[in-house]
Enzyme design. Sequence first.
Site, PDB file in Angstrom:
ATOM      1  N   PHE A 125       0.980  -1.058  -0.126  1.00  0.00           N
ATOM      2  CA  PHE A 125      -0.173   0.021  -0.074  1.00  0.00           C
ATOM      3  C   PHE A 125       0.822   1.241  -0.159  1.00  0.00           C
ATOM      4  O   PHE A 125       1.794   1.423   0.832  1.00  0.00           O
ATOM      5  CB  PHE A 125      -0.680   0.062   1.327  1.00  0.00           C
ATOM      6  N   GLU A 129       4.698   9.712   1.367  1.00  0.00           N
ATOM      7  CA  GLU A 129       5.450  10.416  -0.019  1.00  0.00           C
ATOM      8  C   GLU A 129       6.625  11.283   1.195  1.00  0.00           C
ATOM      9  O   GLU A 129       6.270  11.680   2.330  1.00  0.00           O
ATOM     10  CB  GLU A 129       5.055  11.163  -0.702  1.00  0.00           C
ATOM     11  N   GLY A 133       3.434  12.803   4.955  1.00  0.00           N
ATOM     12  CA  GLY A 133       3.272  11.801   5.874  1.00  0.00           C
ATOM     13  C   GLY A 133       2.128  11.636   6.541  1.00  0.00           C
ATOM     14  O   GLY A 133       1.270  10.994   6.049  1.00  0.00           O
ATOM     15  N   ARG A 291      15.908 -16.798  36.699  1.00  0.00           N
ATOM     16  CA  ARG A 291      17.011 -16.001  37.054  1.00  0.00           C
ATOM     17  C   ARG A 291      17.134 -15.842  38.768  1.00  0.00           C
ATOM     18  O   ARG A 291      15.933 -15.570  39.179  1.00  0.00           O
ATOM     19  CB  ARG A 291      17.110 -14.718  36.465  1.00  0.00           C
ATOM     20  N   HIS A 361      15.214  -8.051  32.648  1.00  0.00           N
ATOM     21  CA  HIS A 361      16.330  -8.987  32.044  1.00  0.00           C
ATOM     22  C   HIS A 361      17.525  -8.422  32.327  1.00  0.00           C
ATOM     23  O   HIS A 361      18.618  -9.314  32.335  1.00  0.00           O
ATOM     24  CB  HIS A 361      15.962  -9.053  30.520  1.00  0.00           C
ATOM     25  N   GLY A 362      17.609  -7.231  33.005  1.00  0.00           N
ATOM     26  CA  GLY A 362      19.028  -6.654  33.459  1.00  0.00           C
ATOM     27  C   GLY A 362      19.933  -6.569  32.230  1.00  0.00           C
ATOM     28  O   GLY A 362      19.352  -6.330  31.126  1.00  0.00           O
ATOM     29  N   GLU A 386       1.085   3.437  10.095  1.00  0.00           N
ATOM     30  CA  GLU A 386      -0.282   3.401   9.966  1.00  0.00           C
ATOM     31  C   GLU A 386      -0.963   4.487  10.921  1.00  0.00           C
ATOM     32  O   GLU A 386      -2.072   4.349  11.444  1.00  0.00           O
ATOM     33  CB  GLU A 386      -0.898   2.148  10.093  1.00  0.00           C
TER      34      GLU A 386
HETATM   35  C1  FAD Z   1       8.405   0.306   9.045  1.00  0.00           C
HETATM   36  C2  FAD Z   1       7.420   1.355   8.512  1.00  0.00           C
HETATM   37  C3  FAD Z   1       6.584   0.774   7.681  1.00  0.00           C
HETATM   38  C4  FAD Z   1       5.770   1.641   6.773  1.00  0.00           C
HETATM   39  N1  FAD Z   1       4.805   1.127   6.088  1.00  0.00           N
HETATM   40  C5  FAD Z   1       4.149   1.886   5.165  1.00  0.00           C
HETATM   41  C6  FAD Z   1       3.300   1.464   3.998  1.00  0.00           C
HETATM   42  O1  FAD Z   1       3.545   0.166   3.780  1.00  0.00           O
HETATM   43  N2  FAD Z   1       2.658   2.356   3.321  1.00  0.00           N
HETATM   44  C7  FAD Z   1       2.561   3.536   3.525  1.00  0.00           C
HETATM   45  O2  FAD Z   1       2.095   4.245   2.877  1.00  0.00           O
HETATM   46  N3  FAD Z   1       3.414   4.102   4.734  1.00  0.00           N
HETATM   47  C8  FAD Z   1       4.279   3.329   5.543  1.00  0.00           C
HETATM   48  N4  FAD Z   1       4.892   3.838   6.437  1.00  0.00           N
HETATM   49  C9  FAD Z   1       5.034   5.302   6.768  1.00  0.00           C
HETATM   50  C10 FAD Z   1       4.051   5.733   8.081  1.00  0.00           C
HETATM   51  O3  FAD Z   1       2.936   5.534   7.857  1.00  0.00           O
HETATM   52  C11 FAD Z   1       4.581   7.191   8.216  1.00  0.00           C
HETATM   53  O4  FAD Z   1       5.892   6.854   8.570  1.00  0.00           O
HETATM   54  C12 FAD Z   1       3.861   7.843   9.260  1.00  0.00           C
HETATM   55  O5  FAD Z   1       2.342   8.103   8.851  1.00  0.00           O
HETATM   56  C13 FAD Z   1       4.211   9.108   9.644  1.00  0.00           C
HETATM   57  O6  FAD Z   1       4.564  10.028   8.445  1.00  0.00           O
HETATM   58  P1  FAD Z   1       5.899  10.564   8.463  1.00  0.00           P
HETATM   59  O7  FAD Z   1       6.884   9.585   8.701  1.00  0.00           O
HETATM   60  O8  FAD Z   1       6.167  11.383   7.366  1.00  0.00           O
HETATM   61  O9  FAD Z   1       6.184  11.543   9.818  1.00  0.00           O
HETATM   62  P2  FAD Z   1       5.610  13.159   9.814  1.00  0.00           P
HETATM   63  O10 FAD Z   1       4.311  13.372   9.455  1.00  0.00           O
HETATM   64  O11 FAD Z   1       6.588  14.056   9.423  1.00  0.00           O
HETATM   65  O12 FAD Z   1       5.577  13.238  11.573  1.00  0.00           O
HETATM   66  C14 FAD Z   1       6.686  13.693  12.551  1.00  0.00           C
HETATM   67  C15 FAD Z   1       6.181  13.799  13.832  1.00  0.00           C
HETATM   68  O13 FAD Z   1       5.152  14.823  13.506  1.00  0.00           O
HETATM   69  C16 FAD Z   1       4.210  14.559  14.416  1.00  0.00           C
HETATM   70  N5  FAD Z   1       2.892  15.208  13.802  1.00  0.00           N
HETATM   71  C17 FAD Z   1       2.776  15.554  12.477  1.00  0.00           C
HETATM   72  N6  FAD Z   1       1.652  16.147  12.223  1.00  0.00           N
HETATM   73  C18 FAD Z   1       1.004  16.431  13.382  1.00  0.00           C
HETATM   74  C19 FAD Z   1      -0.202  17.118  13.981  1.00  0.00           C
HETATM   75  N7  FAD Z   1      -0.930  17.747  13.206  1.00  0.00           N
HETATM   76  N8  FAD Z   1      -0.272  17.214  15.282  1.00  0.00           N
HETATM   77  C20 FAD Z   1       0.691  16.741  15.996  1.00  0.00           C
HETATM   78  N9  FAD Z   1       1.843  15.929  15.847  1.00  0.00           N
HETATM   79  C21 FAD Z   1       1.976  15.942  14.533  1.00  0.00           C
HETATM   80  C22 FAD Z   1       3.928  13.224  14.213  1.00  0.00           C
HETATM   81  O14 FAD Z   1       2.840  12.365  15.070  1.00  0.00           O
HETATM   82  C23 FAD Z   1       5.360  12.561  14.389  1.00  0.00           C
HETATM   83  O15 FAD Z   1       5.544  12.654  15.856  1.00  0.00           O
HETATM   84  C24 FAD Z   1       5.692   3.059   7.250  1.00  0.00           C
HETATM   85  C25 FAD Z   1       6.587   3.570   8.046  1.00  0.00           C
HETATM   86  C26 FAD Z   1       7.334   2.656   8.793  1.00  0.00           C
HETATM   87  C27 FAD Z   1       8.373   3.070   9.775  1.00  0.00           C
END
Ligand code: FAD
Length: 406
Positions: A125, A129, A133, A291, A361-362, A386
């Site tokens: 999915f 981008e 995010g 332990r 687990h120390g 997600e």
């Molecule tokens: C291992 C892994 C697998 C993934 N798999 C998928 C996938 O299959 N498909 C897909 O589409 N995506 C995937 N993702 C992406 C994931 O959904 C995003 O990383 C996530 O939604 C956060 O977006 P970002 O990384 O751009 O963080 P950002 O949106 O830049 O957020 C950075 C910080 O700012 C905070 N923040 C942002 N906006 C607000 C707000 N309005 N109020 C308060 N705080 C805010 C966030 O909570 C976070 O703490 C994956 C990510 C990981 C790490």
Amino acid sequence: MHDERYFGDAHLRFRKTIRAFAHEVVRPVAQRHDADESFPWDSVGRMKDLGLLGVPWPTALGGLGLDYLSYIIVIHELAKVDASHAITISAHTTLGTSPIVDYGTDVQRETFVPRLAAGRVLGGFGLTEPEAGSDAGGTKTRAVDRGDHYVLNGSKIFITHAGVGEVFIVTARTDPHAHRTRGITTFIVTKDTCDIGAASRVGAGHDATLPKCAGVRSAKKEAKLGWRASDTRELVFQDAVVPKANVLGRVDDGFRQMLNTLDAGRIGLAALALGIAEGALEECVRYTSSRRQFGAPIASFQGVHFAVADMAMEIEAATHLVYHAAWLKQTGRPFKREAAMAKLYASELAMRVTTKAVQLHGGVGCTTGTPVERMMRDAKICEIGEGTSEIQRIVIARQLLGDLVS
Ligand SMILES: Cc1cc2nc3c(=O)[nH]c(=O)nc-3n(C[C@H](O)[C@H](O)[C@H](O)COP(=O)(O)OP(=O)(O)OC[C@H]3O[C@@H](n4cnc5c(N)ncnc54)[C@H](O)[C@@H]3O)c2cc1C
């Protein structure tokens, strides 16, 4: 938990099978795949044989024909021993397959779902981008209408299965003038797995008969803190040719579809986080009972009693949140708020429990090769993937405060 509240006899029998599979097949390989960041192809082959890549889909579409609770049981049980195996099922099923089941035409369902459900291909999915995010409405990937097909340019980052998968549900902007969340369309895009050799060896994950879209490729694999055996990469579209027959649902209506998919995805992720927490508690009970310090098992000290009692109580609470949200979905009731609550609570709980588990687990807990060390790293991703914990709080608050929450 009193199992009969949510489960019938068939659920309990199915859970026993999955639990045995998790312990006999997944547990022994979890540390190795985490250590060398390798995708567990052999396990995928075994999961395919058990039908675990299509649990909730009708048998007519190649699935096991079981209910949603059975699917959640699979994620929960696998995550008790390894989060990476559990996210493989979850990303493939909820994110990679359910949008086609929910929004696809008959032809799209018949073309893609049997292949996905039988594990002949793995799904994923693509929403996230570089500049979109948490704010998924900021999608920049562009899709231009060229008659019988669209041409996509852009990229999706952090995509689970971007390398190993062959079918992806992705969003792209079809109307650049529409306001933010409008003018986004969902597409089914295809490409070959990056691992044809391994896929062919295990008889899962590659279907040469499925037409692939030119111009779709995966980039370098991410080296990650947790879920290290899960394949996470950028998915790149470079003048990608996507037939109009692969438009999923209505043109310009993709954002709503993606949000609905994520609501359900959150129940799966909540079950995954719950599984990690429960797995960590099981490890603590085992370790603290054997332990010895000060002439006695450390489990005989009151400080340890309090810690495991708190873990068990919170796990019970999270179990109800998770299975209640799953039951709401299964019975066709609204579940958006409850899914966000389950995801938020269970993922923060997984972090609390695994951190405490490492403490109990120390020094051993700080070494690689100890399950709780891996579980603590895996738990952190649950607070981000997600929809971050902050975004879950926004979703919940919006249900209470409506438009006051922007
Ligand atoms: C291992 C892994 C697998 C993934 N798999 C998928 C996938 O299959 N498909 C897909 O589409 N995506 C995937 N993702 C992406 C994931 O959904 C995003 O990383 C996530 O939604 C956060 O977006 P970002 O990384 O751009 O963080 P950002 O949106 O830049 O957020 C950075 C910080 O700012 C905070 N923040 C942002 N906006 C607000 C707000 N309005 N109020 C308060 N705080 C805010 C966030 O909570 C976070 O703490 C994956 C990510 C990981 C790490």
